[in-house]
Design a protein around this motif. Structure first.
Motif, PDB file in Angstrom:
ATOM      1  N   GLU A 138       0.818  -1.178   0.063  1.00  0.00           N
ATOM      2  CA  GLU A 138      -0.004   0.021   0.082  1.00  0.00           C
ATOM      3  C   GLU A 138       0.834   1.260  -0.103  1.00  0.00           C
ATOM      4  OE1 GLU A 138      -0.249  -2.467   2.181  1.00  0.00           O
ATOM      5  OE2 GLU A 138      -2.011  -3.413   1.174  1.00  0.00           O
ATOM      6  N   GLU A 139       2.122   1.285   0.982  1.00  0.00           N
ATOM      7  CA  GLU A 139       2.974   2.438   0.860  1.00  0.00           C
ATOM      8  C   GLU A 139       3.614   2.526  -0.345  1.00  0.00           C
ATOM      9  OE1 GLU A 139       3.891   2.489   5.695  1.00  0.00           O
ATOM     10  OE2 GLU A 139       5.291   1.109   4.264  1.00  0.00           O
ATOM     11  N   PHE A 140       3.956   1.206  -0.967  1.00  0.00           N
ATOM     12  CA  PHE A 140       4.640   1.543  -2.269  1.00  0.00           C
ATOM     13  C   PHE A 140       3.819   2.399  -3.534  1.00  0.00           C
ATOM     14  CE2 PHE A 140       6.053  -0.104  -6.448  1.00  0.00           C
ATOM     15  CZ  PHE A 140       7.246  -0.172  -6.335  1.00  0.00           C
ATOM     16  N   ARG A 141       2.602   1.852  -3.662  1.00  0.00           N
ATOM     17  CA  ARG A 141       1.467   2.460  -4.565  1.00  0.00           C
ATOM     18  C   ARG A 141       1.794   4.034  -3.937  1.00  0.00           C
ATOM     19  NH1 ARG A 141      -0.881  -2.705  -4.186  1.00  0.00           N
ATOM     20  NH2 ARG A 141      -2.127  -2.039  -2.408  1.00  0.00           N
ATOM     21  N   ALA A 142       1.620   4.333  -2.818  1.00  0.00           N
ATOM     22  CA  ALA A 142       1.026   5.758  -2.439  1.00  0.00           C
ATOM     23  C   ALA A 142       2.572   6.595  -2.920  1.00  0.00           C
ATOM     24  CB  ALA A 142       1.075   5.599  -0.699  1.00  0.00           C
ATOM     25  N   HIS A 143       3.610   5.870  -2.762  1.00  0.00           N
ATOM     26  CA  HIS A 143       5.022   6.719  -2.989  1.00  0.00           C
ATOM     27  C   HIS A 143       5.468   6.561  -4.515  1.00  0.00           C
ATOM     28  CE1 HIS A 143       5.240   6.682   1.305  1.00  0.00           C
ATOM     29  NE2 HIS A 143       6.299   7.068   1.160  1.00  0.00           N
ATOM     30  N   ARG A 144       4.521   6.006  -5.452  1.00  0.00           N
ATOM     31  CA  ARG A 144       4.819   5.890  -6.568  1.00  0.00           C
ATOM     32  C   ARG A 144       5.128   6.994  -7.480  1.00  0.00           C
ATOM     33  NH1 ARG A 144       5.330   1.490 -10.149  1.00  0.00           N
ATOM     34  NH2 ARG A 144       4.475   1.649 -12.402  1.00  0.00           N
ATOM     35  N   GLY A 145       4.253   8.202  -7.101  1.00  0.00           N
ATOM     36  CA  GLY A 145       4.350   9.483  -7.631  1.00  0.00           C
ATOM     37  C   GLY A 145       3.200   9.239  -8.987  1.00  0.00           C
ATOM     38  N   GLU A 146       3.367  10.488  -9.839  1.00  0.00           N
ATOM     39  CA  GLU A 146       2.697  10.617 -10.839  1.00  0.00           C
ATOM     40  C   GLU A 146       3.333  11.202 -11.880  1.00  0.00           C
ATOM     41  OE1 GLU A 146      -0.419  13.203  -9.731  1.00  0.00           O
ATOM     42  OE2 GLU A 146      -1.272  11.963  -8.261  1.00  0.00           O
ATOM     43  N   ILE A 147       2.848  11.430 -13.120  1.00  0.00           N
ATOM     44  CA  ILE A 147       3.714  11.900 -14.357  1.00  0.00           C
ATOM     45  C   ILE A 147       3.864  13.361 -13.912  1.00  0.00           C
ATOM     46  CG2 ILE A 147       3.295  12.964 -16.616  1.00  0.00           C
ATOM     47  CD1 ILE A 147       1.495  10.728 -17.074  1.00  0.00           C
TER      48      ILE A 147
END
Length: 565
Positions: A138-147
């Motif tokens: 869950e944290e990984f997805r939250a820290h993935r960033g955006e374009i």
């Protein structure tokens, strides 16, 4: 918009596509593989059966090596233990051999390289190019960033020795699933999200079908695959277009690991066919929920299903070669696959007579005690196929559709006082009436024959207005069950996101006919023998359910070719 499908019948050896152009550039003088043998691989995941989409890929992999006098390895991609099984491994081997390809002694498992994968991962950690990350999924997805917004990880600058220690403890099984991953240190701000410090290893406490419980950490495909390719000396790693965005990571792994070779990845468009699904997850669901009879159900796009339906290796390879190799996605009409089968069977299948919906025909002026044989061709397109003798007598079976008590306009088959019709290979007959049961159903058709018309050949010069009708001798006919197949899905695109693909299942995809009549001799046929049932289509003996005393035939394809050339 689907690309237009070309149906040119060029010989496969003459075909050339963009993959061939790249390879010829690579092996030419001055190319990166000058003087080297072209070496490809086919890496299926053994968690299901191969389908027609895989067939395109393996045809490209094995066919490309064949074209350039090279080699092609078969490697089971078993780096993910979920639902992998030796049953699928053996089925994959059988399918590839059935298509006419062989890998020689170059058969491997991805799991054979687990120790080397681990060693390469340790090497990246030592170089400062990988680190252990403790972000939860869950944290990984939250820290993935955006374009335009970089990803983050608080563990990116973890000391090398600490990552080495944690990675060794991950292997030792000290941590639960999801607690840690090993990530490559590449570029958290990359516009290609596959390069934003991708995961190289994850923890998975699951029994492996070959390695048992030796491992509880497993390499990700994007990390393991380029290592495997390099260790096997692969020159060209040919894969589907979905991996195009993963190519920078493939190249990164090859560049930064200590490997003996530098393979080149080239992508091509996957095969899409209308009125079917190619997802192994969805195909598995069809099997597990009993929507079909198994992976080899003749309605399935699996190679074992197509084989059971009567598809031939030549028809499938011809299909894959003729749709070509493209860079853009396309969807091919299922009718073109049928067209390729029809072409093949038209040249090779023996013609026989069978009646699927029988009604009795009695030739009232034919001697009741007479039995004779008539000569019919086995295949008019093949002189070497010869002829055979078929029993003929007063009592025959014909198709119920070949008679109407009250004819409709332009109906040229049997009806009372109607025109003369030809019995295939036998005599000319004229319908004189019929017998009905109490419910008004026709149970017997009555006719008279012309004894001087034996042979029933249009070349005899007699002008006959009626049709030529196939038949089976009632005294020698063999009973059979016949299965008629249609598209498994009613919708051309059952994968469309706005609906569940199961809602598109065709309730009429299988029609089973019993009490069918086939000519004597077919009871000795053995699967996978294919026949043209005259006027009805191409049929094959069912390899699973047919047995002595209970013949079962599957319709492979109809006679009518609806594909627009």
């Amino acid at each position: 918009m689907a690309d237009e499908i070309k149906t040119t019948q060029e010989e496969p050896s003459e075909s050339r596509n963009f993959i061939h152009a790249f390879i010829e550039e690579d092996i030419a003088p001055g190319g990166q593989y000058e003087g080297m043998t072209v070496h490809t691989r086919f890496p299926p995941e053994p968690n299901g059966y191969l389908h027609i989409g895989h067939c395109k890929a393996l045809t490209i992999d094995f066919g490309t090596a064949e074209k350039y006098g090279g080699l092609c390895n078969l490697r089971m991609d078993d780096t993910n233990p979920t639902k992998e099984d030796e049953e699928f491994v053996e089925a994959i081997k059988e399918d590839i051999h059935w298509l006419g390809f062989d890998w020689g002694d170059r058969f491997f498992y991805g799991s054979d390289y687990f120790e080397e994968d681990y060693r390469q991962a340790v090497g990246l950690i030592r170089k400062g190019l990988a680190y252990v990350c403790q972000l939860s999924p869950e944290e990984f997805r939250a820290h993935r960033g955006e374009i335009g917004v970089p990803a983050t990880s608080p563990y990116r600058d973890r000391p090398v020795e600490e990552s080495l220690d944690l990675f060794a403890r991950m292997r030792a099984g000290e941590f639960p699933n999801g607690a840690m991953t090993l990530r490559a240190k590449i570029d958290l701000a990359s516009g290609n999200f596959n390069m934003r410090d991708p995961v190289l290893y994850r923890i998975n406490h699951m029994h492996h079908h070959r390695q048992g419980d030796k491992w509880c950490i497993y390499p990700m495909y994007d990390f393991a695959h380029p290592i495997q390719d390099a260790l096997e000396g692969i020159t060209h790693s040919l894969c589907s277009l979905e991996f195009e965005a993963h190519r920078p990571l493939y190249n990164w792994v090859v560049e930064h690991c200590d490997l003996p070779a530098r393979p080149r990845q080239i992508e091509f468009a996957r095969l899409g066919i209308d009125h079917t699904v190619m997802s192994k997850r969805k195909l598995r669901r069809l099997v597990e929920e009993g929507r079909v009879s198994g992976w080899d159900d003749p309605r399935m796009p699996t190679l074992c299903g197509l084989r059971r339906r009567g598809y031939t290796p030549r028809s499938i390879r011809n299909f894959c070669e003729r749709i070509g190799v493209a860079k853009s996605s396309n969807v091919v009409e299922y009718g073109f696959l049928e067209h390729c089968l029809r072409e093949d069977l038209n040249e090779t299948a023996q013609r026989v007579m069978a009646v699927l919906r029988p009604v009795r025909l009695t030739i009232t002026n034919y001697p009741a005690d007479k039995q004779e044989t008539v000569t019919v061709e086995n295949n008019p397109l093949d002189e070497a196929a010869g002829t055979r003798e078929v029993a003929f007598s007063r009592n025959l079976w014909i198709e119920v559709d070949d008679f109407l008590a009250e004819p409709v306009p332009k109906y040229k088959r049997l009806y009372p006082s109607g025109p003369e019709c030809r019995l295939k290979g036998a005599y000319l007959i004229t319908c004189t009436g019929c017998v009905k049961d109490e419910a008004g159903n026709v149970v017997e058709v009555l006719a008279e024959y012309d004894p001087e018309s034996r042979g029933g050949d249009p070349a005899d010069g007699r002008k006959v207005k009626g049709a030529t009708i196939h038949w089976v001798d009632a005294g020698t006919a063999v009973d059979a069950e016949v299965r008629l197949y249609d598209n498994l899905f009613t919708d051309a695109d059952p994968d469309a996101a706005e609906k569940d693909f199961l809602e598109c299942l065709n309730p009429h995809s299988l029609e089973t006919l019993t009490g069918c009549k086939v000519e004597a001799g077919l009871e000795r046929a053995e699967a996978p023998a294919s026949f043209q049932f005259m006027r009805l289509g191409y049929f094959c003996l069912d390899s699973r359910d047919s047995r002595p005393g209970h013949l079962v035939f599957n319709r492979s394809v109809s006679l009518k070719d609806s594909f627009k050339k």
